[in-house]
Design a protein around this motif. Sequence first.
Motif, PDB file in Angstrom:
ATOM      1  N   GLU A  36       0.850  -1.194   0.000  1.00  0.00           N
ATOM      2  CA  GLU A  36       0.000   0.000   0.000  1.00  0.00           C
ATOM      3  C   GLU A  36       0.886   1.245   0.000  1.00  0.00           C
ATOM      4  OE1 GLU A  36      -3.740   1.639   2.589  1.00  0.00           O
ATOM      5  OE2 GLU A  36      -3.237  -0.482   2.696  1.00  0.00           O
ATOM      6  N   LYS A  38       0.337   4.386   0.166  1.00  0.00           N
ATOM      7  CA  LYS A  38       0.046   5.455   1.135  1.00  0.00           C
ATOM      8  C   LYS A  38       0.667   5.184   2.495  1.00  0.00           C
ATOM      9  CE  LYS A  38      -4.226   7.007  -1.003  1.00  0.00           C
ATOM     10  NZ  LYS A  38      -5.674   7.195  -0.854  1.00  0.00           N
ATOM     11  N   LYS A  39       0.838   3.908   2.853  1.00  0.00           N
ATOM     12  CA  LYS A  39       1.424   3.550   4.144  1.00  0.00           C
ATOM     13  C   LYS A  39       2.937   3.355   4.066  1.00  0.00           C
ATOM     14  CE  LYS A  39      -2.591   1.225   6.171  1.00  0.00           C
ATOM     15  NZ  LYS A  39      -3.060  -0.068   6.716  1.00  0.00           N
ATOM     16  N   CYS A  40       3.439   3.061   2.880  1.00  0.00           N
ATOM     17  CA  CYS A  40       4.860   2.763   2.697  1.00  0.00           C
ATOM     18  C   CYS A  40       5.693   4.039   2.822  1.00  0.00           C
ATOM     19  CB  CYS A  40       5.077   2.133   1.324  1.00  0.00           C
ATOM     20  SG  CYS A  40       6.795   1.701   0.992  1.00  0.00           S
ATOM     21  N   CYS A  79       7.530  -5.427   7.834  1.00  0.00           N
ATOM     22  CA  CYS A  79       7.099  -4.046   7.623  1.00  0.00           C
ATOM     23  C   CYS A  79       6.500  -3.483   8.905  1.00  0.00           C
ATOM     24  CB  CYS A  79       6.083  -3.965   6.487  1.00  0.00           C
ATOM     25  SG  CYS A  79       5.514  -2.266   6.208  1.00  0.00           S
ATOM     26  N   PHE A  81       5.256  -0.626   9.270  1.00  0.00           N
ATOM     27  CA  PHE A  81       4.229   0.376   8.960  1.00  0.00           C
ATOM     28  C   PHE A  81       2.940  -0.253   8.428  1.00  0.00           C
ATOM     29  CE2 PHE A  81       8.366   2.344   8.766  1.00  0.00           C
ATOM     30  CZ  PHE A  81       8.188   3.451   9.552  1.00  0.00           C
ATOM     31  N   ALA A  83       2.309  -1.734   5.759  1.00  0.00           N
ATOM     32  CA  ALA A  83       2.055  -1.358   4.368  1.00  0.00           C
ATOM     33  C   ALA A  83       1.941  -2.564   3.446  1.00  0.00           C
ATOM     34  CB  ALA A  83       3.162  -0.439   3.861  1.00  0.00           C
ATOM     35  N   SER A  85       0.461  -6.465   2.874  1.00  0.00           N
ATOM     36  CA  SER A  85      -0.521  -7.456   3.340  1.00  0.00           C
ATOM     37  C   SER A  85      -0.743  -8.475   2.234  1.00  0.00           C
ATOM     38  CB  SER A  85      -1.826  -6.790   3.729  1.00  0.00           C
ATOM     39  OG  SER A  85      -2.367  -6.090   2.614  1.00  0.00           O
TER      40      SER A  85
END
Length: 87
Positions: A36, A38-40, A79, A81, A83, A85
């Motif tokens: 993802e 936006k989370k990375c 990870c 964060f 990010a 899955s």
Amino acid sequence: MITKILCIVLIGLCFSIEILDFSLMGGVMKKKIHIEDKKCVLCGKCAAVCNVNAITREGKRMIYDEEKCISCGRCVEGCGFLAISYC
């Protein structure tokens, strides 16, 4: 005693499901991951823990190579964060 029997039955069931998890081409189906954006934060921990070099940085994104990935889950666990899955 009942708990022990239940655990053995559940383990057997899970094992049976894993055995049946085959693709039409005859190989074991691999779990796909999703990164993802936006989370990375592009820290590179996922790439560092990947034993098969399936994750690389391309510009401002981390990309994973589905062909190289062996679905070990090290990137998902590594990870910090959340990010990455499984799809």
